[in-house]
Motif scaffolding. Sequence first.
Motif, PDB file in Angstrom:
ATOM      1  N   LEU A  97       0.822  -1.208   0.000  1.00  0.00           N
ATOM      2  CA  LEU A  97       0.000   0.000   0.000  1.00  0.00           C
ATOM      3  C   LEU A  97       0.861   1.265   0.000  1.00  0.00           C
ATOM      4  O   LEU A  97       0.538   2.237  -0.679  1.00  0.00           O
ATOM      5  CB  LEU A  97      -0.946  -0.002   1.202  1.00  0.00           C
ATOM      6  CG  LEU A  97      -2.136  -0.947   1.093  1.00  0.00           C
ATOM      7  CD1 LEU A  97      -2.920  -0.966   2.399  1.00  0.00           C
ATOM      8  CD2 LEU A  97      -3.036  -0.542  -0.047  1.00  0.00           C
ATOM      9  N   HIS A  98       1.954   1.236   0.747  1.00  0.00           N
ATOM     10  CA  HIS A  98       2.848   2.403   0.768  1.00  0.00           C
ATOM     11  C   HIS A  98       3.502   2.608  -0.591  1.00  0.00           C
ATOM     12  O   HIS A  98       3.617   3.754  -1.059  1.00  0.00           O
ATOM     13  CB  HIS A  98       3.910   2.232   1.847  1.00  0.00           C
ATOM     14  CG  HIS A  98       3.388   2.488   3.221  1.00  0.00           C
ATOM     15  ND1 HIS A  98       3.998   3.325   4.106  1.00  0.00           N
ATOM     16  CD2 HIS A  98       2.307   2.013   3.866  1.00  0.00           C
ATOM     17  CE1 HIS A  98       3.322   3.357   5.237  1.00  0.00           C
ATOM     18  NE2 HIS A  98       2.287   2.549   5.107  1.00  0.00           N
ATOM     19  N   SER A  99       3.924   1.522  -1.235  1.00  0.00           N
ATOM     20  CA  SER A  99       4.544   1.683  -2.549  1.00  0.00           C
ATOM     21  C   SER A  99       3.511   2.129  -3.582  1.00  0.00           C
ATOM     22  O   SER A  99       3.824   2.937  -4.466  1.00  0.00           O
ATOM     23  CB  SER A  99       5.212   0.385  -2.994  1.00  0.00           C
ATOM     24  OG  SER A  99       4.249  -0.621  -3.194  1.00  0.00           O
ATOM     25  N   LEU A 100       2.278   1.662  -3.458  1.00  0.00           N
ATOM     26  CA  LEU A 100       1.216   2.102  -4.357  1.00  0.00           C
ATOM     27  C   LEU A 100       0.919   3.589  -4.148  1.00  0.00           C
ATOM     28  O   LEU A 100       0.724   4.335  -5.114  1.00  0.00           O
ATOM     29  CB  LEU A 100      -0.046   1.272  -4.133  1.00  0.00           C
ATOM     30  CG  LEU A 100      -1.227   1.559  -5.033  1.00  0.00           C
ATOM     31  CD1 LEU A 100      -0.887   1.207  -6.477  1.00  0.00           C
ATOM     32  CD2 LEU A 100      -2.437   0.781  -4.578  1.00  0.00           C
ATOM     33  N   ARG A 101       0.915   4.026  -2.895  1.00  0.00           N
ATOM     34  CA  ARG A 101       0.713   5.442  -2.601  1.00  0.00           C
ATOM     35  C   ARG A 101       1.834   6.292  -3.187  1.00  0.00           C
ATOM     36  O   ARG A 101       1.585   7.331  -3.797  1.00  0.00           O
ATOM     37  CB  ARG A 101       0.617   5.655  -1.092  1.00  0.00           C
ATOM     38  CG  ARG A 101       0.378   7.114  -0.708  1.00  0.00           C
ATOM     39  CD  ARG A 101       0.695   7.372   0.725  1.00  0.00           C
ATOM     40  NE  ARG A 101       2.105   7.095   0.946  1.00  0.00           N
ATOM     41  CZ  ARG A 101       2.644   6.931   2.139  1.00  0.00           C
ATOM     42  NH1 ARG A 101       1.909   6.974   3.207  1.00  0.00           N
ATOM     43  NH2 ARG A 101       3.930   6.689   2.267  1.00  0.00           N
ATOM     44  N   ASP A 102       3.070   5.828  -3.016  1.00  0.00           N
ATOM     45  CA  ASP A 102       4.206   6.575  -3.565  1.00  0.00           C
ATOM     46  C   ASP A 102       4.139   6.644  -5.084  1.00  0.00           C
ATOM     47  O   ASP A 102       4.416   7.694  -5.682  1.00  0.00           O
ATOM     48  CB  ASP A 102       5.517   5.933  -3.127  1.00  0.00           C
ATOM     49  CG  ASP A 102       5.739   6.049  -1.625  1.00  0.00           C
ATOM     50  OD1 ASP A 102       5.081   6.908  -0.991  1.00  0.00           O
ATOM     51  OD2 ASP A 102       6.566   5.277  -1.090  1.00  0.00           O
ATOM     52  N   TYR A 103       3.770   5.550  -5.729  1.00  0.00           N
ATOM     53  CA  TYR A 103       3.642   5.536  -7.188  1.00  0.00           C
ATOM     54  C   TYR A 103       2.558   6.508  -7.639  1.00  0.00           C
ATOM     55  O   TYR A 103       2.758   7.278  -8.588  1.00  0.00           O
ATOM     56  CB  TYR A 103       3.313   4.118  -7.655  1.00  0.00           C
ATOM     57  CG  TYR A 103       3.017   4.020  -9.127  1.00  0.00           C
ATOM     58  CD1 TYR A 103       4.043   4.055 -10.062  1.00  0.00           C
ATOM     59  CD2 TYR A 103       1.712   3.892  -9.573  1.00  0.00           C
ATOM     60  CE1 TYR A 103       3.775   3.972 -11.414  1.00  0.00           C
ATOM     61  CE2 TYR A 103       1.429   3.809 -10.920  1.00  0.00           C
ATOM     62  CZ  TYR A 103       2.466   3.843 -11.838  1.00  0.00           C
ATOM     63  OH  TYR A 103       2.176   3.769 -13.163  1.00  0.00           O
ATOM     64  N   ALA A 104       1.410   6.504  -6.946  1.00  0.00           N
ATOM     65  CA  ALA A 104       0.320   7.412  -7.317  1.00  0.00           C
ATOM     66  C   ALA A 104       0.731   8.873  -7.124  1.00  0.00           C
ATOM     67  O   ALA A 104       0.398   9.728  -7.952  1.00  0.00           O
ATOM     68  CB  ALA A 104      -0.932   7.090  -6.497  1.00  0.00           C
ATOM     69  N   LEU A 105       1.451   9.161  -6.052  1.00  0.00           N
ATOM     70  CA  LEU A 105       1.907  10.528  -5.824  1.00  0.00           C
ATOM     71  C   LEU A 105       2.911  10.968  -6.883  1.00  0.00           C
ATOM     72  O   LEU A 105       2.870  12.109  -7.346  1.00  0.00           O
ATOM     73  CB  LEU A 105       2.518  10.658  -4.429  1.00  0.00           C
ATOM     74  CG  LEU A 105       1.519  10.717  -3.274  1.00  0.00           C
ATOM     75  CD1 LEU A 105       2.247  10.729  -1.946  1.00  0.00           C
ATOM     76  CD2 LEU A 105       0.625  11.930  -3.403  1.00  0.00           C
TER      77      LEU A 105
END
Length: 147
Positions: A97-105
């Motif tokens: 989830l953290h890596s997905l958040r970073d990718y989206a940002l």
Amino acid sequence: MTVNEKVKDQIKRFPIVKWLLCLLALGYLLHFPEAIAHGIVWVAHTFYEATSFVLEEFLRHTFGFDKFLAQLTVFYFSVVVGIGGIFLVWRPAIRALHSLRDYALRKLYAYQYRLVYYWRSQRTAQKIKLILIHSALMISGFMFLLM
């Protein structure tokens, strides 16, 4: 038409069929999420019930447990396995989830940068036209909603 041409034609059509099937699956997923979730839960529950029945019968016939004790043992075993599964999945899920958040940002910031660059590269007259067109679309949308 030779065999080689038929094979080439099938190879060319395969990605189109694959894309269409993916779009169909995505459409089904978007329009019928409760049906898909119900099917997944039904399959998981049926698998759990079948496994617990086999395990209960194994305990009853192998170790001579009565029905209640076998059911109790299987239930608490499944609770322990469930809690262990949650512990095993929790940390990788948080990392994902953290890596997905970073990718989206990162994607959002890149898009924001492109928008700012586009806006700054326009002349003043073009900016006024864009603002007027956007305002007219917004006002007409609100008027449509009020009717």
